[in-house]
Design an enzyme around this catalytic site. Structure first.
Site, short mmCIF file in Angstrom:
data_model
loop_
_atom_site.label_atom_id
_atom_site.label_comp_id
_atom_site.label_asym_id
_atom_site.label_seq_id
_atom_site.Cartn_x
_atom_site.Cartn_y
_atom_site.Cartn_z
N HIS A 134 0.81 -1.21 0.00
CA HIS A 134 0.00 0.00 0.00
C HIS A 134 0.85 1.27 0.00
O HIS A 134 0.32 2.37 0.01
CB HIS A 134 -0.92 -0.02 1.23
N LYS A 136 3.28 4.39 -1.17
CA LYS A 136 3.41 5.26 -2.35
C LYS A 136 4.70 6.05 -2.18
O LYS A 136 4.75 7.06 -1.46
CB LYS A 136 2.23 6.22 -2.48
N ASP A 141 17.19 9.55 -8.42
CA ASP A 141 18.62 9.83 -8.35
C ASP A 141 19.13 9.93 -6.91
O ASP A 141 20.16 10.59 -6.66
CB ASP A 141 18.97 11.11 -9.11
N HIS A 313 -9.12 10.98 0.99
CA HIS A 313 -8.18 9.87 0.86
C HIS A 313 -6.90 10.13 1.66
O HIS A 313 -5.97 9.33 1.64
CB HIS A 313 -7.83 9.66 -0.62
N LYS A 315 -4.00 10.75 4.63
CA LYS A 315 -3.51 10.04 5.81
C LYS A 315 -2.45 10.93 6.45
O LYS A 315 -1.24 10.67 6.34
CB LYS A 315 -2.88 8.69 5.42
N ASP A 320 0.61 19.71 18.10
CA ASP A 320 1.20 20.97 18.56
C ASP A 320 1.67 21.79 17.36
O ASP A 320 0.96 21.83 16.35
CB ASP A 320 2.30 20.71 19.58
#
Length: 420
Positions: A134, A136, A141, A313, A315, A320
């Site tokens: 899952h 991404k 380089d 979608h 996350k 603080d």
């Protein structure tokens, strides 16, 4: 024409665990840029790939054959043809509809394509639902890295319509890129060489940095071996130290009791805790499950917003004025107990403020706020459904443990017409 596709058939790190089960600490001196939605993310990633000189490492859960996917394919082919080493690690479920022709074009150009746990359909239905890749991540380089929740698909662009997703990623330049590069190499099965700035740590450093220096970044991840709870523990640790504010925006919210307790306890001691949830979900069960927790949190002062403009979608979270996290991990049983995930923790006041302003505008302009004292309605039905949903979701990871697990291995496959 054969299509060479490497299949990663595993829900754990590959066999050489010592080389690949790594723990990363805080790296200072990084420049972090928040990228909101595909409009900000894709141009940055594609431009970095277009000027790549040596290497492109890519991991994604979803790659579709749409305008974003075709542009990515063209860029990767061009890079490979000019001598850049290109490795694309794709999930067998999320990328399960890619055509043989699409993969063939990549392979013929020299792109190394890896498919995580592919499976043929049974009676027209894909069965490889659980223990997904899952993450991404893109590293170019070994000098610039991208990580977040955005897949390579057109539904992350506003012109997709009402179902376009609201999501976040970050671009990182600086010493932390070496850790992301090291991690991506190790997880893809490529040879990992020790270089300056790549450090293995036998003892896990605290998720909370003590330095006041900005630009601190730490890579954390979960697997199904030694890092099962790292992301959840980072949230718990940060919330336990929260003093003024905590904002969590998460698409699929159904965490374990320990994390729920820290959210509630933070609100009890006066921290302004805000949760941004899906109000227009792409998975109805996700909204139903999250709402089972509302009364528990609302009664102790947690403010809950439901984002209603389009599917959420994201996350991301902030605590603080200087702690933030961005990545692929939701706060639900799939992400916290089954999937392979990766987040970055960030200690940087300017980034924290930028993320806070973005989430605050989202909550103010596009969300409905749940009333602190909700009127009981259909209470017996809600109690029955809530009980069933709660216990199914809580025991879901254990139930999936009954399913066959794969032996960790990298297996090169050549098939003239492989159905992925």
């Amino acid at each position: 024409m054969n299509v060479a596709v490497e299949h990663i058939a595993t829900d754990q790190p590959p066999d050489d665990a010592k080389a690949r089960d790594l723990d990363y600490g805080w790296q200072s001196g990084n420049r972090i840029e928040l990228l909101e939605n595909g409009e900000a993310y894709f141009p940055k990633v594609f431009e970095a790939m277009r000027v790549a000189q040596r290497e492109i490492l890519l991991e994604t859960f979803i790659l579709f054959e749409d305008k974003v996917g075709f542009e990515l394919k063209a860029i990767l082919i061009d890079a490979a043809q000019r001598g850049v080493k290109v490795v694309a690690s794709l999930d067998g479920f999320g990328c399960g509809e890619l055509s043989t022709a699409f993969l063939r074009e990549l392979a013929e150009a020299g792109v190394v394509v890896q498919m995580f746990d592919p499976a043929s359909k049974t009676l027209g239905i894909r069965t490889n639902w659980f223990r997904r890749l899952h993450r991404k991540i893109v590293v170019v380089d070994a000098s610039v890295a991208f990580i977040g929740g955005i897949n390579f698909s057109a539904d992350h662009l506003g012109d997709f319509g009402p179902e376009a997703k609201q999501d976040y990623a970050v671009q990182i330049v600086g010493p932390a890129v070496a850790d992301l590069h090291h991690f991506a190499l190790a997880q893809s099965g490529r040879q990992v060489r020790t270089r300056r700035g790549w450090r293995r740590r036998e003892q896990r450093p605290t998720p909370w940095a003590t330095s006041d220096e900005n630009g601190l970044v730490r890579l954390i991840y979960r697997d199904n071996v030694q890092h099962r709870d790292d992301i959840e523990e980072a949230y718990i640790h940060a919330l336990s130290k929260a003093r003024t504010r905590a904002v969590i925006a998460n698409a699929y919210f159904f965490p374990g009791y320990r994390l729920l307790r820290e959210i509630r306890n933070a609100a009890r001691r006066g921290v302004h805790v805000q949760l941004i949830m899906q109000g227009q979900p792409d998975v109805l069960l996700a909204k139903l499950a999250a709402r089972m927790l509302y009364d528990y949190l609302l009664k102790d002062g947690v403010v809950i917003h439901e984002y209603c403009q389009r599917p959420l979608h994201g996350k991301v979270a902030l605590i603080d004025d200087d702690w933030s996290t961005v990545g692929s991990s939701n706060l639900d049983p799939l992400s916290l107990a089954l999937n392979l995930e990766a987040n970055v923790l960030i200690r940087d006041r300017a980034f924290n403020q930028q993320l806070y302003e973005s989430l605050e505008a989202l909550a103010r302009d596009h969300c409905q706020t749940m009333p602190a004292k909700r009127k009981p309605r259909l209470w017996l039905w809600r109690l029955t459904v809530g009980f069933l949903v709660f216990h199914v979701m809580r025991h879901f990871p254990a139930l999936t443990g009954w399913l066959p697990a794969h032996k960790p291995r990298l297996k090169p496959i050549e098939s003239p017409a492989h159905d992925v």
